[in-house]
Design a protein around this motif. Structure first.
Motif, short mmCIF file in Angstrom:
data_model
loop_
_atom_site.label_atom_id
_atom_site.label_comp_id
_atom_site.label_asym_id
_atom_site.label_seq_id
_atom_site.Cartn_x
_atom_site.Cartn_y
_atom_site.Cartn_z
N MET A 1 81.39 -34.93 32.65
CA MET A 1 80.46 -33.84 32.36
C MET A 1 79.05 -34.26 32.77
O MET A 1 78.67 -35.41 32.60
N ARG A 2 78.27 -33.31 33.27
CA ARG A 2 76.87 -33.59 33.58
C ARG A 2 76.09 -33.91 32.30
O ARG A 2 76.32 -33.31 31.25
N LEU A 3 75.17 -34.84 32.44
CA LEU A 3 74.39 -35.26 31.28
C LEU A 3 73.57 -34.11 30.71
O LEU A 3 73.50 -33.94 29.48
N ASP A 4 72.94 -33.29 31.56
CA ASP A 4 72.11 -32.20 31.04
C ASP A 4 72.94 -31.17 30.29
O ASP A 4 72.52 -30.63 29.26
N LYS A 5 74.15 -30.90 30.76
CA LYS A 5 75.03 -29.95 30.07
C LYS A 5 75.45 -30.52 28.72
O LYS A 5 75.47 -29.82 27.70
N TYR A 6 75.81 -31.79 28.70
CA TYR A 6 76.19 -32.46 27.45
C TYR A 6 75.07 -32.38 26.42
O TYR A 6 75.28 -32.01 25.26
N LEU A 7 73.85 -32.71 26.85
CA LEU A 7 72.71 -32.70 25.93
C LEU A 7 72.40 -31.28 25.45
O LEU A 7 72.07 -31.07 24.28
N SER A 8 72.51 -30.32 26.34
CA SER A 8 72.23 -28.94 25.96
C SER A 8 73.21 -28.45 24.90
O SER A 8 72.82 -27.83 23.91
N HIS A 9 74.49 -28.75 25.09
CA HIS A 9 75.50 -28.33 24.12
C HIS A 9 75.34 -29.06 22.80
O HIS A 9 75.55 -28.50 21.73
N ALA A 10 74.97 -30.34 22.87
CA ALA A 10 74.90 -31.15 21.66
C ALA A 10 73.65 -30.86 20.83
O ALA A 10 73.67 -30.97 19.60
N THR A 11 72.55 -30.47 21.49
CA THR A 11 71.28 -30.29 20.78
C THR A 11 70.85 -28.85 20.62
O THR A 11 70.01 -28.54 19.77
N GLY A 12 71.39 -27.95 21.45
CA GLY A 12 70.95 -26.56 21.42
C GLY A 12 69.69 -26.30 22.21
O GLY A 12 69.21 -25.17 22.27
N LEU A 13 69.13 -27.35 22.86
CA LEU A 13 67.93 -27.19 23.67
C LEU A 13 68.27 -26.53 25.00
O LEU A 13 69.39 -26.64 25.49
N SER A 14 67.29 -25.87 25.59
CA SER A 14 67.51 -25.25 26.89
C SER A 14 67.58 -26.30 27.98
O SER A 14 67.10 -27.43 27.81
N ARG A 15 68.17 -25.94 29.11
CA ARG A 15 68.24 -26.87 30.24
C ARG A 15 66.83 -27.27 30.69
O ARG A 15 66.59 -28.42 31.09
#
Length: 231
Positions: A1-15
């Motif tokens: 998985m791409r890191l930005d997608k992982y972080l977005s899903h995990a934190t709720g922050l926008s890309r």
């Protein structure tokens, strides 16, 4: 998985916010500062930290919603509100709707972030039964039971419907169980009998029934047992 997608899903922050934080050096993978969101990570093995705090893997989400009238089962619609607008969760617009209900049909809708699980529920090969409560304008004759069992030729279709179960509840009310999901199928089946559906409500999908505690527009997470029984 791409890191930005992982972080977005995990934190709720926008890309966009994720990209800004990556450039600031706020994200590490296995103690190494990573500034590119395109980096591929393994959520099972890699240790991902955001501002020195470990980030847990994004949880897979499974929900049931009591769909009210006036909402469409779509991720986006220029005319009507969508069922996803009722979901107050991060990245709700990216969730998958498991099948469709018409804008004037109410009842159980399943929503998830698990694409394979959604496919198993909606694929005709799995023949997941869906139970609908139907109210009609005219009385429903007992002869309709046999017609539903045999399958029906609907206007503009090339094949009969799969056998369906019709249970009469009263002169104008019935339960219908389908294992397929053709366009406006319940309404079209009653129209083929010369009748008209005035109310349509989906009560269950497979072994899972709509929670009676959910008011129209409300939702809850599925239990682990419900997820397993459907999957």
């Amino acid at each position: 998985m791409r890191l930005d997608k992982y972080l977005s899903h995990a934190t709720g922050l926008s890309r966009k916010d994720i990209q800004r934080l990556l450039k600031k050096g706020a994200v590490t993978v296995n103690d190494e500062i990573i500034r590119s969101g395109a980096v591929q990570i393994d959520s099972e093995q890699d240790e991902i930290c955001f501002e020195d705090q470990p980030i847990d893997a994004p949880a897979t989400r499974y929900l049931m919603l009591n769909k009210p009238e006036g909402f469409v089962c779509a991720n986006d619609d220029s005319t009507h509100p969508t069922v996803l607008s009722l979901i107050d969760l991060p990245r709700a617009e990216e969730l998958i709707i498991c099948g469709r209900l018409d804008i004037d049909t109410t009842g159980l809708v399943l929503i998830t972030s698990d694409g394979q699980w959604a496919h198993r529920i909606t694929s005709p090969k799995h023949k997941t039964g869906k139970c609908y409560e139907v109210t009609t304008a005219d009385p429903i004759p007992e002869s309709a039971i046999r017609k539903f069992e045999r399958g029906m030729m609907l206007q503009n279709d090339k094949q009969r419907t799969q056998p369906a179960e019709l249970r009469l509840l009263s002169e104008h009310q019935a339960e219908v169980i389908l294992t397929e999901g053709r366009y406006h199928q319940v309404k079209r089946m009653f129209a083929a009998l010369g009748n008209r559906v005035t109310q349509l409500h989906r009560r269950s999908i497979g072994p899972v029934t709509l929670d009676p505690e959910l008011a129209p527009g409300e939702y809850r997470m599925l239990t682990d047992e419900e997820v397993e029984r459907l999957g």
